[in-house]
Design a protein around this motif. Structure first.
Motif, PDB file in Angstrom:
ATOM      1  N   LEU A  86       0.947  -1.133   0.013  1.00 60.13           N
ATOM      2  CA  LEU A  86      -0.020   0.293  -0.152  1.00 60.13           C
ATOM      3  C   LEU A  86       1.263   1.348   0.269  1.00 60.13           C
ATOM      4  O   LEU A  86       0.654   2.474  -0.603  1.00 60.13           O
ATOM      5  N   GLU A  90       0.572   3.999  -2.883  1.00 61.11           N
ATOM      6  CA  GLU A  90       0.238   4.963  -2.352  1.00 61.11           C
ATOM      7  C   GLU A  90       1.850   6.294  -2.686  1.00 61.11           C
ATOM      8  O   GLU A  90       1.015   7.429  -2.511  1.00 61.11           O
ATOM      9  N   ARG A 182      -5.594  -2.180  -5.835  1.00 60.29           N
ATOM     10  CA  ARG A 182      -5.808  -1.328  -4.512  1.00 60.29           C
ATOM     11  C   ARG A 182      -7.033  -2.105  -3.521  1.00 60.29           C
ATOM     12  O   ARG A 182      -6.912  -2.225  -2.544  1.00 60.29           O
ATOM     13  N   THR A 183      -8.024  -2.629  -4.007  1.00 63.34           N
ATOM     14  CA  THR A 183      -9.589  -3.492  -3.406  1.00 63.34           C
ATOM     15  C   THR A 183      -8.879  -4.520  -2.794  1.00 63.34           C
ATOM     16  O   THR A 183      -9.135  -5.350  -1.600  1.00 63.34           O
ATOM     17  N   THR A 186      -6.946  -3.740   0.660  1.00 62.60           N
ATOM     18  CA  THR A 186      -7.580  -2.272   1.400  1.00 62.60           C
ATOM     19  C   THR A 186      -7.721  -3.722   3.124  1.00 62.60           C
ATOM     20  O   THR A 186      -7.343  -2.381   4.334  1.00 62.60           O
TER      21      THR A 186
END
Length: 249
Positions: A86, A90, A182-183, A186
């Motif tokens: 992540l 990001e 990304r999902t 999460t």
């Protein structure tokens, strides 16, 4: 150096926990010197030995090719990998692919280019992974007990996932940077170690949902039931073979 890695390049997360005596710093530095399009993100998972100072020296020697992300406490490999990936997704750098690689280099860094090439040359692929297959000319050090336990677990994983995955637990995986990735990342994973299977299950659930959504009206009429959740599949797997879920070397 960061711009070179980001421009369609690759970020690899390397989870570390109490690796002071095992981490092959020179191998990582040498690899980064020769491979400017790859960035390594070392994630220290709350180590209690001298891992952090060792990683700090490694990052300094990498001349911008690596960075260190420190977790305040031990969260387990799954969470260390998830947070590291992540972090990569990001960041300001827009990597074309993100993955993770075991710090013990059970899969050598020389294999990164091959896996990344397969992913880049096949636009339909979401991920690629290594597999520990004993062939002539290859050295795979594993005790018979761990080998057979691993084969039982891999068979159960393939059955639950409905995919012919030979080695779900190989710690060498690269993923294309997509909204789906990304999902998948999460929410935290259900266990600290068998998260590899859950990642695949989450991708599978997303694919099935997408397929259902874009299907014809005839198929839609048959899809009133909710798509199988990745957590449900994962619970079946762990219940079926907890003894075989020992993390592989």
């Amino acid at each position: 150096r960061l711009a070179m890695a980001a421009a369609g390049g690759l970020a690899l997360v390397v989870p570390c926990y109490n690796e002071e005596e095992r981490l092959r710093s020179a191998a990582f530095v040498s690899y980064l010197t020769e491979t400017p399009t790859v960035r390594l993100i070392f994630v220290d998972d709350g180590s209690s030995d001298g891992t952090v100072p060792l990683l700090q020296k490694l990052v300094a020697a990498a001349a911008g090719g690596a960075e260190l992300l420190q977790l305040p406490q031990n969260c387990g490999k799954a969470e260390a990998v998830r947070r590291g990936m992540l972090h990569a997704l990001e960041s300001d750098a827009q990597y074309g692919a993100v993955g993770f690689w075991d710090s013990d280099l059970a899969t050598p860094l020389s294999a990164v280019a091959e896996l990344h090439s397969v992913l880049c040359s096949n636009p339909a692929l979401q991920m690629v992974q290594g597999a520990r297959v004993a062939l002539l000319g290859r050295k795979i050090r594993r005790s018979p007990k761990r080998h057979y336990a691993g084969r039982v677990f891999a068979t159960l994983a393939s059955l639950v996932l409905d995919m012919p995955v030979y080695d779900t637990q190989c710690g060498a995986k690269i993923f294309r940077t997509t909204p789906a990735l990304r999902t998948v990342l999460t929410a935290p994973f259900l266990t600290r170690w068998v998260f590899d299977v859950e990642m695949i299950a989450r991708f599978s659930a997303l694919h099935r949902t997408s397929t259902t959504t874009s299907s014809t009206s005839t198929a839609d009429a048959k899809s009133d039931a909710a798509p199988p959740s990745p957590s449900a599949s994962f619970e079946v797997l762990t219940a079926a073979g907890p003894a075989a879920a020992t993390p592989a070397a």
